[in-house]
Design a protein around this motif. Structure first.
Motif, short mmCIF file in Angstrom:
data_model
loop_
_atom_site.label_atom_id
_atom_site.label_comp_id
_atom_site.label_asym_id
_atom_site.label_seq_id
_atom_site.Cartn_x
_atom_site.Cartn_y
_atom_site.Cartn_z
N ALA A 98 8.44 10.85 -10.03
CA ALA A 98 8.15 9.41 -10.07
C ALA A 98 7.62 8.95 -8.72
O ALA A 98 8.21 8.09 -8.06
CB ALA A 98 9.41 8.64 -10.45
N PHE A 99 6.50 9.51 -8.31
CA PHE A 99 5.98 9.23 -6.97
C PHE A 99 5.73 7.75 -6.74
O PHE A 99 6.03 7.21 -5.67
CB PHE A 99 4.70 10.03 -6.72
N ARG A 105 2.95 5.71 -0.96
CA ARG A 105 1.52 5.45 -1.09
C ARG A 105 1.14 4.18 -0.32
O ARG A 105 0.19 4.16 0.47
CB ARG A 105 1.14 5.31 -2.57
N ARG A 106 1.90 3.10 -0.53
CA ARG A 106 1.54 1.84 0.11
C ARG A 106 1.96 1.78 1.58
O ARG A 106 1.30 1.14 2.39
CB ARG A 106 2.14 0.66 -0.65
N LEU A 110 0.11 8.03 1.52
CA LEU A 110 0.22 9.39 0.99
C LEU A 110 -0.18 9.43 -0.49
O LEU A 110 -0.01 8.46 -1.22
CB LEU A 110 1.64 9.91 1.16
N LYS A 111 -0.67 10.59 -0.91
CA LYS A 111 -1.09 10.75 -2.31
C LYS A 111 -0.12 11.60 -3.11
O LYS A 111 -0.30 11.79 -4.32
CB LYS A 111 -2.49 11.38 -2.35
N ASN A 124 12.37 5.69 1.79
CA ASN A 124 12.51 6.62 0.67
C ASN A 124 13.97 6.82 0.28
O ASN A 124 14.30 6.91 -0.90
CB ASN A 124 11.88 7.97 1.02
N LEU A 125 14.85 6.89 1.28
CA LEU A 125 16.27 7.05 0.97
C LEU A 125 16.81 5.82 0.25
O LEU A 125 17.62 5.94 -0.68
CB LEU A 125 17.07 7.31 2.25
#
Length: 209
Positions: A98-99, A105-106, A110-111, A124-125
């Motif tokens: 579930a990237f 990305r925002r 990153l892609k 991210n955590l």
């Protein structure tokens, strides 16, 4: 033949204590949160530096040298030491599924997932812990950095510090006079929660494995 008082006491002293079921008593393991708290505390005096540099590290169970790191590494290392739970792998696998649920990305353009760094980023955590139903509460807007209700050992707190920089720490004592292990510069330190008052509280998590 009856036992005199001295003999009876000697037998009691020499006999191992039995539990209610008759089994020999064994040490009770520390609760899950307390194990995480102790594993975080064990980093104090070991991690003596702060280095946010991007590093290529092994996968899974990769790490930079324990003498250095960032705030997220306190939680990552504590989870491995306390529970054998590898947040590098867990975050990477969840991001692979579930990237777009994550801010990569925002926030960083990153892609796709990057197992070298994703688990070492507070944003991210926060996303991972929320997706694991570990979120207890979000702080009100612009709440002072000690605005957390009854944090327990092993709870995870996040803030925005100078310039809005995300920060994370592990509660090592509480709920009375709560204390936190974190690395905001100069290595892992244990400090009272009131010292975060000038920062902005963001979220309170209780993640257990």
């Amino acid at each position: 033949m009856g036992l005199n008082r001295r003999t009876a006491l000697g037998i009691l002293v020499a006999t191992p204590m039995l539990g209610a079921t008759g089994a020999f008593a064994r040490p009770v393991p520390a609760p899950s949160g307390e194990r995480l708290a102790e594993a975080a505390r064990d980093q104090v005096g070991v991690t003596r530096d702060y280095d946010p540099s991007y590093r290529a590290i092994p996968y899974p169970n990769g790490d930079v040298l324990r003498t250095t790191g960032v705030c997220a590494d306190v939680l990552v290392r504590a989870a491995r030491d306390a529970w054998k739970a590898d947040l590098q792998q867990r975050v990477h696998e969840d991001m692979s599924r579930a990237f777009d649920a994550y801010p990569s990305r925002r926030a960083w353009g990153l892609k796709g997932p990057d197992s070298n760094i994703d688990h070492r980023r507070v944003l991210n955590l926060e996303t991972y812990l929320t997706r694991q139903n570990a979120l207890l509460a979000r702080a009100p807007a612009r709440a002072s950095g000690d605005h957390f209700t009854d944090p327990l050992p092993g709870d995870i707190l996040t803030w925005r510090v100078w310039g809005g920089r995300p920060h994370i720490g592990v509660v090592c004592a509480g709920p009375d006079r709560p204390r936190v292990v974190h690395n905001i510069g100069g290595g892992a330190k244990e400090e009272p929660l009131w010292m975060f008052k000038l920062h902005t509280a963001v979220a309170h998590y209780r993640w257990r494995v």
